[in-house]
Design an enzyme around this catalytic site. Structure first.
Site, PDB file in Angstrom:
ATOM      1  N   ASN A   1       0.847  -1.198   0.000  1.00 13.97           N
ATOM      2  CA  ASN A   1       0.000   0.000   0.000  1.00 13.97           C
ATOM      3  C   ASN A   1       0.884   1.250   0.000  1.00 13.97           C
ATOM      4  O   ASN A   1       2.107   1.153  -0.067  1.00 13.97           O
ATOM      5  CB  ASN A   1      -0.956  -0.016   1.199  1.00 13.97           C
ATOM      6  CG  ASN A   1      -0.206  -0.080   2.510  1.00 13.97           C
ATOM      7  OD1 ASN A   1       0.565   0.808   2.829  1.00 13.97           O
ATOM      8  ND2 ASN A   1      -0.401  -1.167   3.258  1.00 13.97           N
TER       9      ASN A   1
ATOM     10  N   ALA B   1       1.550   1.757  11.537  1.00 15.43           N
ATOM     11  CA  ALA B   1       1.804   0.989  10.311  1.00 15.43           C
ATOM     12  C   ALA B   1       0.497   0.697   9.585  1.00 15.43           C
ATOM     13  O   ALA B   1      -0.586   0.735  10.169  1.00 15.43           O
ATOM     14  CB  ALA B   1       2.502  -0.323  10.663  1.00 15.43           C
TER      15      ALA B   1
ATOM     16  N   LYS C   1       8.416 -17.221 -11.056  1.00 20.28           N
ATOM     17  CA  LYS C   1       7.627 -16.135 -11.623  1.00 20.28           C
ATOM     18  C   LYS C   1       6.392 -16.703 -12.328  1.00 20.28           C
ATOM     19  O   LYS C   1       6.535 -17.634 -13.157  1.00 20.28           O
ATOM     20  CB  LYS C   1       8.497 -15.355 -12.618  1.00 20.28           C
ATOM     21  CG  LYS C   1       7.782 -14.186 -13.223  1.00 20.28           C
ATOM     22  CD  LYS C   1       8.671 -13.459 -14.224  1.00 20.28           C
ATOM     23  CE  LYS C   1       7.843 -12.436 -14.968  1.00 20.28           C
ATOM     24  NZ  LYS C   1       8.537 -11.908 -16.128  1.00 20.28           N
TER      25      LYS C   1
ATOM     26  N   PRO D   1      -3.564 -11.888  10.410  1.00 18.55           N
ATOM     27  CA  PRO D   1      -4.023 -11.602  11.772  1.00 18.55           C
ATOM     28  C   PRO D   1      -4.177 -10.095  11.991  1.00 18.55           C
ATOM     29  O   PRO D   1      -3.476  -9.306  11.366  1.00 18.55           O
ATOM     30  CB  PRO D   1      -2.890 -12.148  12.654  1.00 18.55           C
ATOM     31  CG  PRO D   1      -1.726 -12.333  11.770  1.00 18.55           C
ATOM     32  CD  PRO D   1      -2.230 -12.489  10.373  1.00 18.55           C
ATOM     33  N   ASP D   2      -5.117  -9.736  12.863  1.00 16.46           N
ATOM     34  CA  ASP D   2      -5.266  -8.338  13.266  1.00 16.46           C
ATOM     35  C   ASP D   2      -4.292  -8.124  14.427  1.00 16.46           C
ATOM     36  O   ASP D   2      -4.539  -8.571  15.555  1.00 16.46           O
ATOM     37  CB  ASP D   2      -6.712  -8.066  13.695  1.00 16.46           C
ATOM     38  CG  ASP D   2      -6.926  -6.600  14.020  1.00 16.46           C
ATOM     39  OD1 ASP D   2      -5.990  -5.960  14.545  1.00 16.46           O
ATOM     40  OD2 ASP D   2      -8.029  -6.095  13.745  1.00 16.46           O
ATOM     41  N   ILE D   3      -3.174  -7.466  14.125  1.00 13.52           N
ATOM     42  CA  ILE D   3      -2.092  -7.352  15.115  1.00 13.52           C
ATOM     43  C   ILE D   3      -2.505  -6.477  16.294  1.00 13.52           C
ATOM     44  O   ILE D   3      -2.273  -6.826  17.461  1.00 13.52           O
ATOM     45  CB  ILE D   3      -0.820  -6.794  14.444  1.00 13.52           C
ATOM     46  CG1 ILE D   3      -0.399  -7.729  13.307  1.00 13.52           C
ATOM     47  CG2 ILE D   3       0.320  -6.646  15.451  1.00 13.52           C
ATOM     48  CD1 ILE D   3       0.517  -7.121  12.295  1.00 13.52           C
TER      49      ILE D   3
ATOM     50  N   LYS E   1     -13.223   0.501  15.990  1.00 15.40           N
ATOM     51  CA  LYS E   1     -11.861  -0.076  16.101  1.00 15.40           C
ATOM     52  C   LYS E   1     -11.315   0.088  17.520  1.00 15.40           C
ATOM     53  O   LYS E   1     -10.620  -0.790  18.035  1.00 15.40           O
ATOM     54  CB  LYS E   1     -10.911   0.594  15.094  1.00 15.40           C
ATOM     55  CG  LYS E   1     -11.144   0.086  13.682  1.00 15.40           C
ATOM     56  CD  LYS E   1     -10.295   0.757  12.624  1.00 15.40           C
ATOM     57  CE  LYS E   1     -10.713   0.252  11.255  1.00 15.40           C
ATOM     58  NZ  LYS E   1     -10.117   0.959  10.136  1.00 15.40           N
TER      59      LYS E   1
ATOM     60  N   LYS F   1     -10.334  -3.458  19.278  1.00 20.25           N
ATOM     61  CA  LYS F   1      -8.899  -3.756  19.452  1.00 20.25           C
ATOM     62  C   LYS F   1      -8.426  -3.448  20.868  1.00 20.25           C
ATOM     63  O   LYS F   1      -7.220  -3.494  21.129  1.00 20.25           O
ATOM     64  CB  LYS F   1      -8.091  -2.967  18.413  1.00 20.25           C
ATOM     65  CG  LYS F   1      -8.481  -3.351  16.977  1.00 20.25           C
ATOM     66  CD  LYS F   1      -7.745  -2.535  15.928  1.00 20.25           C
ATOM     67  CE  LYS F   1      -8.350  -2.746  14.544  1.00 20.25           C
ATOM     68  NZ  LYS F   1      -7.420  -3.259  13.557  1.00 20.25           N
TER      69      LYS F   1
HETATM   70  O1  PMT Z   1       3.057   6.187   6.449  1.00 23.22           O
HETATM   71  P1  PMT Z   1       2.475   7.496   5.960  1.00 23.22           P
HETATM   72  O2  PMT Z   1       2.655   7.682   4.464  1.00 23.22           O
HETATM   73  O3  PMT Z   1       2.977   8.667   6.755  1.00 23.22           O
HETATM   74  O4  PMT Z   1       0.898   7.433   6.151  1.00 23.22           O
HETATM   75  C1  PMT Z   1       0.356   7.428   7.431  1.00 23.22           C
HETATM   76  C2  PMT Z   1      -0.787   6.425   7.559  1.00 23.22           C
HETATM   77  C3  PMT Z   1      -1.935   6.843   6.666  1.00 23.22           C
HETATM   78  C4  PMT Z   1      -0.319   5.006   7.179  1.00 23.22           C
HETATM   79  C5  PMT Z   1      -1.193   6.455   9.083  1.00 23.22           C
HETATM   80  O5  PMT Z   1      -1.605   7.753   9.413  1.00 23.22           O
HETATM   81  C6  PMT Z   1      -2.326   5.476   9.364  1.00 23.22           C
HETATM   82  O6  PMT Z   1      -3.496   5.775   9.248  1.00 23.22           O
HETATM   83  N1  PMT Z   1      -1.965   4.212   9.765  1.00 23.22           N
HETATM   84  C7  PMT Z   1      -2.893   3.108   9.957  1.00 23.22           C
HETATM   85  C8  PMT Z   1      -3.149   2.396   8.644  1.00 23.22           C
HETATM   86  C9  PMT Z   1      -4.122   1.215   8.801  1.00 23.22           C
HETATM   87  O7  PMT Z   1      -3.752   0.112   8.604  1.00 23.22           O
HETATM   88  O8  PMT Z   1      -5.309   1.581   9.262  1.00 23.22           O
HETATM   89  P2  PMT Z   1      -6.530   0.528   9.532  1.00 23.22           P
HETATM   90  O9  PMT Z   1      -7.682   1.409   9.828  1.00 23.22           O
HETATM   91  O10 PMT Z   1      -6.639  -0.416   8.416  1.00 23.22           O
HETATM   92  O11 PMT Z   1      -6.062  -0.260  10.832  1.00 23.22           O
HETATM   93  C10 PMT Z   1      -6.426   0.143  12.145  1.00 23.22           C
HETATM   94  C11 PMT Z   1      -5.302  -0.160  13.119  1.00 23.22           C
HETATM   95  O12 PMT Z   1      -5.059  -1.566  13.148  1.00 23.22           O
HETATM   96  C12 PMT Z   1      -3.978   0.471  12.767  1.00 23.22           C
HETATM   97  O13 PMT Z   1      -3.352   0.897  13.971  1.00 23.22           O
HETATM   98  C13 PMT Z   1      -3.188  -0.653  12.105  1.00 23.22           C
HETATM   99  O14 PMT Z   1      -1.768  -0.506  12.337  1.00 23.22           O
HETATM  100  C14 PMT Z   1      -3.734  -1.875  12.789  1.00 23.22           C
HETATM  101  N2  PMT Z   1      -3.776  -3.089  11.965  1.00 23.22           N
HETATM  102  C15 PMT Z   1      -4.369  -3.118  10.741  1.00 23.22           C
HETATM  103  C16 PMT Z   1      -4.432  -4.286  10.033  1.00 23.22           C
HETATM  104  C17 PMT Z   1      -3.903  -5.460  10.591  1.00 23.22           C
HETATM  105  N3  PMT Z   1      -3.944  -6.606   9.941  1.00 23.22           N
HETATM  106  N4  PMT Z   1      -3.344  -5.420  11.799  1.00 23.22           N
HETATM  107  C18 PMT Z   1      -3.280  -4.277  12.497  1.00 23.22           C
HETATM  108  O15 PMT Z   1      -2.746  -4.218  13.606  1.00 23.22           O
END
Ligand code: PMT
Length: 398
Positions: A209, A274, A288, A305-307, A338, A342
């Site tokens: 992404n 992240a 490939k 997994p949802d970390i 969320k 979480k």
């Molecule tokens: O890196 P930049 O270019 O500066 O951009 C910043 C950003 C947009 C990445 C940052 O501001 C941001 O929004 N980060 C969270 C991105 C994300 O995965 O959002 P989400 O709404 O999908 O996830 C919610 C939370 O769960 C987040 O804290 C994410 O880290 C966490 N997560 C998501 C998916 C997953 N499988 N496991 C997780 O722990």
């Protein structure tokens, strides 16, 4: 307190120039030495004598005016400054600074200085949102110039919107934060996740992404400056690691998960900025994948997994867990859900479709969502957002 610190305050010709008097007064009370440089236009709004009285020093306006000492004034102030502040900073001075124009005492000193620069922008909403101003702002932020504000509210021109100069107390606080950074995270272990994850498809292709890591790296830098023992768990990005920060590189969401399960219980504060991929390819091809002309191609994805949720399930007593929510619609509702799902203490929600927010850019527009309610912050640099997140996390901890 700022004793021994020398602040050079530039005052430009915005109506908020009168508020700069209070900035000088506050800095003097904090024991800073203050020199004021005014533009010609600023002198039409406030008399130099007011600043001379408040700073107890002569005010500089014109590069060629006779001065009482024989040093080259714009160079000597540029060299003496521990910090240069421009409040109010008009669209004009921002444009000059962005393009290296030096045609008066203030712009010349700003160009010559090696000291950090803090701008407190103040202008009409239309001027603030104009593409030219926003591009100049981006250029200045990229060079490491810091900003405080502007805020939203009623403007002198009769409009309501963004462009209002921050209050003198806020500006003084921002000055103090630069000159005497807080060490309020000393003795704490802070873990930050940043960047994207990468899910391999075959040896030459992957899913990922747009995360650049800028948001998470800004938090790591801020936490390190405030005295924390910082671990930055980072997906693949192309930005430098802040000095003094321990980095643990990860690639896929599964590798991020493993790393977090190992480290999470030892932290005082965890901030998950992240953007981990929610899905991975079921079977990574060893070779490939060959193109099959004319045939539709199907990849089977399985859920990662949802970390953040797994970290929330292992939450330790007194630990503060902060997550982000990257949304494109229903920002608040999704963030609240969320927060609960979480087991987080705080969600930093950002609408990643808004200009100047989310992926890749140096600024962000965020809303803090906690059990207490929500607070929307105006657009600010990711570094400023980082400090606000740490302030909030500490407040929740205490
Ligand atoms: O890196 P930049 O270019 O500066 O951009 C910043 C950003 C947009 C990445 C940052 O501001 C941001 O929004 N980060 C969270 C991105 C994300 O995965 O959002 P989400 O709404 O999908 O996830 C919610 C939370 O769960 C987040 O804290 C994410 O880290 C966490 N997560 C998501 C998916 C997953 N499988 N496991 C997780 O722990």
């Amino acid at each position: 307190m700022l004793s021994g610190k020398h602040v050079v305050l530039g005052v430009t010709g915005g109506i908020a120039a009168y508020k700069a008097c209070e900035v000088v007064s506050r800095l003097r009370k904090m024991h800073a030495e203050v020199d004021v440089i005014m533009t010609e236009n600023a002198t039409r709004l406030v008399q130099p004598l007011t600043f001379e009285t408040l700073s107890n020093r002569p005010v500089c306006v014109d590069t060629f005016s006779r001065v009482e000492s024989w040093d080259v004034k714009h160079i000597s102030l540029a060299q003496k400054a521990d910090l240069m502040v421009v409040a109010p900073a008009t669209a004009n001075i921002m444009a000059k600074l962005a393009h290296g124009i030096a045609d008066d005492m203030l712009s010349t000193t700003l160009l010559a200085t090696k000291a950090p620069i803090l701008l407190a922008p103040a202008m009409n909403t239309g001027m603030w949102t104009a593409e030219a101003t926003q591009q100049n702002l981006q250029t200045l932020l990229n060079r490491g110039i810091k900003t405080v504000g502007p805020g939203n509210g009623f403007l002198a021109c009769g409009d309501t919107g963004s462009g209002r100069m921050s209050e003198p107390a806020e500006i003084a606080e921002a000055i103090q934060a630069i000159l005497c950074p807080k060490r309020d995270l000393e003795g704490m272990k802070v873990l930050i996740t940043a960047g994207p994850t990468v899910e391999r498809i075959d040896p030459v292709r992957y899913l990922t992404n747009d995360s650049s890591g800028k948001m998470g790296y800004a938090i790591a830098e801020a936490a390190q400056k405030r005295g924390a023992d910082v671990t930055l768990v980072s997906g693949p990005v192309h930005i430098p690691v802040p000095a003094g920060v321990n980095v643990v590189p990860v690639t896929s969401t599964l590798s991020l998960y493993d790393c977090m399960m190992e480290l999470c219980e030892k932290q005082d504060i965890i901030i998950q900025a992240a953007a981990p991929a929610d899905y991975r390819v079921e079977h990574i091809a060893e070779q490939k994948i060959k193109k099959q002309s004319g045939e539709p191609f199907t990849l089977t994805l399985v859920e990662n997994p949802d970390i953040a949720k797994a970290v929330g399930q292992r939450k330790q007593q007194g630990q503060i867990l902060v997550g982000f929510a990257a949304e494109t619609q229903n920002v608040l509702t999704n963030a609240q859900s969320k927060l609960a799902k979480k087991n987080l203490d705080l969600i930093v929600a950002n609408d990643v479709t808004a200009e100047g927010a989310g992926f890749g850019v140096d600024t962000n527009i965020v809303t803090f969502v906690s059990k207490e309610g929500s607070t929307h912050l105006p657009k600010m640099s990711k570094r400023e957002v980082a400090d606000r997140i740490l302030d909030k996390a500490l407040a929740l901890k205490n």
